[in-house]
Design a protein around this motif. Sequence first.
Motif, short mmCIF file in Angstrom:
data_model
loop_
_atom_site.label_atom_id
_atom_site.label_comp_id
_atom_site.label_asym_id
_atom_site.label_seq_id
_atom_site.Cartn_x
_atom_site.Cartn_y
_atom_site.Cartn_z
N PHE B 490 -2.09 8.90 22.67
CA PHE B 490 -2.27 7.49 23.08
C PHE B 490 -2.49 7.39 24.58
CE2 PHE B 490 0.52 5.72 19.38
CZ PHE B 490 -0.45 6.12 18.49
N PHE B 492 -3.87 9.48 26.60
CA PHE B 492 -5.20 9.91 27.03
C PHE B 492 -6.28 8.96 26.52
CE2 PHE B 492 -3.07 13.86 28.01
CZ PHE B 492 -3.74 14.28 29.13
N ALA B 493 -5.94 8.12 25.57
CA ALA B 493 -6.92 7.20 24.99
C ALA B 493 -7.07 5.98 25.89
CB ALA B 493 -6.46 6.79 23.60
N PRO B 494 -8.10 5.17 25.65
CA PRO B 494 -8.28 3.97 26.47
C PRO B 494 -7.01 3.13 26.59
CG PRO B 494 -10.19 4.29 25.10
CD PRO B 494 -9.21 5.36 24.71
N PHE B 495 -6.22 3.03 25.53
CA PHE B 495 -5.02 2.21 25.60
C PHE B 495 -4.06 2.69 26.68
CE2 PHE B 495 -0.64 1.26 24.45
CZ PHE B 495 -0.70 -0.12 24.41
N TYR B 497 -4.77 4.43 29.28
CA TYR B 497 -5.38 4.17 30.58
C TYR B 497 -5.20 2.72 30.98
CZ TYR B 497 -7.46 8.66 31.67
OH TYR B 497 -7.63 9.97 32.02
N ALA B 498 -5.37 1.83 30.00
CA ALA B 498 -5.21 0.41 30.31
C ALA B 498 -3.77 0.12 30.73
CB ALA B 498 -5.59 -0.43 29.09
N ARG B 500 -1.76 2.20 32.25
CA ARG B 500 -1.59 2.67 33.63
C ARG B 500 -2.32 1.77 34.61
NH1 ARG B 500 -4.02 7.85 32.91
NH2 ARG B 500 -4.04 8.15 35.15
N ALA B 501 -3.48 1.27 34.18
CA ALA B 501 -4.23 0.37 35.06
C ALA B 501 -3.38 -0.85 35.37
CB ALA B 501 -5.54 -0.04 34.38
N ARG B 503 -0.22 -1.03 35.41
CA ARG B 503 0.88 -0.64 36.28
C ARG B 503 0.40 -0.45 37.72
NH1 ARG B 503 2.43 5.49 36.04
NH2 ARG B 503 0.33 5.46 36.89
N ASP B 504 -0.72 0.28 37.88
CA ASP B 504 -1.21 0.60 39.22
C ASP B 504 -1.58 -0.66 39.99
OD1 ASP B 504 -0.90 3.23 38.65
OD2 ASP B 504 -3.04 3.74 38.62
N VAL B 519 -1.21 -5.65 26.79
CA VAL B 519 -1.25 -4.19 26.72
C VAL B 519 0.16 -3.62 26.89
CG1 VAL B 519 -2.02 -2.15 28.00
CG2 VAL B 519 -3.65 -3.96 27.45
#
Lengths: 254, 628, 242
Positions: B490, B492-495, B497-498, B500-501, B503-504, B519
């Motif tokens: 999960f 490594f999948a787009p989810f 990443y979203a 972490r996005a 969070r960042d 998300v």
Amino acid sequence: MSVLELRALSKSFGGVHAVRDVSFAIGKGEFLAMIGPNGAGKSTCFNMINGQLKPDSGEILCDGRNIAGLAPRDIWRLGVGRTFQVAATFGSMTVIENVQMALISHGREIYRLWRPAASHHRARALELLAHVGMEAAADRPSRELAYGDVKRVELAIALANDPKLLLMDEPTAGMGTSERHGLIELVKRLVVERGISVLFTEHSMDVVFAFADRIIVLARGQLIADGDAATIRDNPQVREVYFGTGKTFAGASA
Amino acid sequence: MTLNAFLFQVLNGLSSASGLFLIAAGLSLIFGVTRIVNLAHGSLYMLGTYIAYTFATKIGGVTGFWGGIVATALIVGALGAAIEFVLLRRIYRAPELFQLLATFALVLVINDFALWLWGPTDLLGPRAPGFRGAVEILGRRLPSYDLFLIVIGPLVLLALHLTLTRTRFGRLIRAATQDREMVGALGVNQAVLFTSVFALGAALAGLGGALQIAREPANLATDLIALGDAFVVVVVGGMGSIPGAYLAAVIIAEVKALCVGIGTVDFGFVTINFSKFTLVAEFLVMAIVLIARPYGLLGKAQGAVRSIAEPEEPLRPATPLLKAFGVAVLAVLVCLPLLAQSSPYVLVLGIDVLIAVIFATSLHFIMGPGGMHSFGHAAYFGLGAYGAALLVKWLAWPMGAALVAAPVLAVAGALLFGWFAVRLSGVYLAMLTLAFAQIVWAAVFQWEGFTGGSNGVIGVWPPPPFDKSWVYFLLTLALAVAAVLLLRRFLFAPFGYAMRAGRDSPLRAEAIGIDVKRVHWLGFAIAGLVCGVAGGLFAFAKGSISPETIHINRSIDGLVMVLLGGVQTLTGPIAGASVFALLQDTVMRQTEYWRALMGAIILLLVLTFPQGIVGAFASLWRRMGGRT
Amino acid sequence: MSNAMLSVESLSAWYGAARILYDLSFEVGRGEVVALMGRNGAGKSTTMKAIMGLIAQRQGKVVFNDADISKLEPYQIARRGLGFTPEDRRIFSDLTVLENLDIGRQPPRQFPDGAPAPLWTPERLFALFPNLAEMQDRPGGRMSGGEQQMLTVARTLMGNPLLVLLDEPSEGVAPLIVEQMANTIVELKKEGLSILLSEQNIHFAQLVSDRVYVLEKGQIQWHGTMAQLSASPDIQRAYLTV
């Protein structure tokens, strides 16, 4: 035909009018600068257009549709991209992953749980990075980039959903003079190629006078002038509230 | 309930509100200036009760009682100053989570200290000299001490308000709340300011605890109960707002008092005992307030708190070396039943370790990539464990079905709690998740008829062939491997990443069309789901489940596991959980005072690696010549 | 060197593993306005923070008013009469203008030769910044960027400093405010204050500064008088790229 039109937009905070009855329109492919003293209501105006603030009254028409009060992400889906005053990227991702993230969102693939994100839209992301001259840094961690390069990556992110309008809040803040011109030239080239309209705020008058097609001036929440560089430069009211004598910047003939 | 009875309960609520306010105000002040959520604040409150009890009984009389209360506040204040001076001063630059861990270690140490000094039985203090009687109000008798307490709250509120607005010390506190570094650059000695604020906050907690001795007995469970209450009050009132803390304390205390006042009501078709719902009512108030005002009643949206963002490397797929290592470990584990034929305990321990791995990995999923520092992950573990156990007990479900139902119940809880939690961030989120976990724990503890109360549920044994430990071990192993690999996939999948996005940079994420709250909410639910599996497995592994196993300690254990392994790596929680579970098994069973020992170990860890283990290595590297 | 108010010798600084400053040496004389110029990221702000003791990882010697301050805490440095106004202003937004000023308050101070340093009171500062006088009870958070910029300078002056580190006073404010800021600096210089200024705007620097150090990648690339810099377009192009 205007891409975005503000009609009698107003917003106040605790009884103080931050923006009062502001109306203007941005034409297709137009490079429009919004200037004015600090606290004139530029940021408030911006944040109402991008959805971070809800106007008290007035309309924001995007292709004829009133977008006032929509969430930022919905406004983005209508083709209004933005960059931030303090450039923001996703620090734990590589440069290209930043752009891929925007493309994934554009393709409505956020909730996918299986195929690795890295395999989504890589070619398109590289292409966008090439447009801003950052393809060589594609696989570097984005937090390692110099500030000027972060701004370029941000631009690539903003272009990922083929926006028709780009909102840029002080795009050159915190940059040196040559970087400033380099970035704005790049933006100008990209928007001319694609027919994107740009609304930007800026305190660097050399940039404004050199690049803006048209300038609007806000003061105390109201629109006090609207015209080309020469008109604005010679406007006595703008001089009084904003420019001063002009000795602290180049390009304003005394 | 008659109008008179209602008004009487209102008065009752007001007297409880004062104690709540004192502890919440101190917590809020300390957090404002030092940016440390003092988890030991409830412990200081508890110490206040014990110390005041000692004064009141050993010295006795007016001096012992009233003098004792004043002396207690001073002693606890001095203790607070000492804690700040000896411990916290060393870790102001450490990551937020390490600071929380350090103060939690103090909770453990102080609790065992109180157990050692005062013993396990409840101690009820004498009545207050001068306030022994009762006043007749509205046809009922209200203890005059309660009236005294009603007055104390507003008095302290007024004193604090005047201090904060009219004195230079107060202005410095308010300025430091926003930007302590800048206050220092303007010539103010922060160290002194921090110590005095900590002393003030601690003294308020001590005073609050001391004032309770005439009403409630000193009790070893008070520390976490008071902490949970203080969290709810601070979140409802708005972090940093002292008037908000009083307002919230009044509301919470009133709602509780009214629940008790209403008592048992027969609705004809169902009979509800409202006095059992005090905690649920508290939760409902908090929920309603957070929906309407995410920063509390009188709180303001906090500007970005200046924090040193820790650089995190981009995610890279597993290297061949790591993959080979993983396969090797897996091979050893699969063969473990053969290797451990002579010592069956190894398998029991193995099951514990694997359950810890699932627990820690699911917590890491939201903590690391999601940036949501949950302090209440035990809630989902508990929902899974109790869900499975109760289905077996009441409905005689088979193990398979119960193990499937466990994560379903956990995810239901995670969806409910997560919906609120993702609306907050940072320490607010930590407090809220902790409060939720406390509510789950309290519900299990109080609902005796259904959950068995403090005795728990027993006789939850797996059916054959799973009653053999090697079979159950393999089942646990299979589920653990599946959970770890799935969560990794999960991420490594787009989810992932979203997540972490969001969070960042939440603003940037929203500006490219990501619904960050949604998300993160789903991330929270996924973590709850996986954690529920761990809970279900736990219930069948032990054959029983009790409230103690889902207490706040389990949440903190999870945090220690994740931090031990490193929050920024995906393999970290696996290593951390394994090391921690083995350590706990071997060391913690050595002494009666294992809590204090545990606390000491955490403190040692935090003080040895104040910048986190990664940071420690980085600065070591610099000293070794990285500078040249 | 005894004439120098501030003298920096081989100052280096790191953020984590990244080295930002490389052995900077420079000085600011009494009553002098010195500009640190250079592009964004050249190390100007880091230099100021390192002098102020706000960067934990730093090396080198900083002598202020004949005393070595390189090992001191920020508050100790401030109490020796070194004022700091950060580029991001860092106004206490919940505190009013008057309360913000009060936080900066320090006792009167003297130069080493016994001459009194300029003594600032809210009244004197309101005369210097008339805008602030009109909003004494307004919370800092409800002021515009330009007003905050003035308040941050005023707050520093409340400490009666001998020297002020002024980080990017012209950044992000309207031209009119930039002009007022330039006038203020000239006023302060007349009062006898020393000022170390970091700046990207050469037009602004030309109005106020005596001497210039040009920074590039954490090193001093050029230094000289402001007149020399104004007269050499080559240097401006090379390091400031006007």
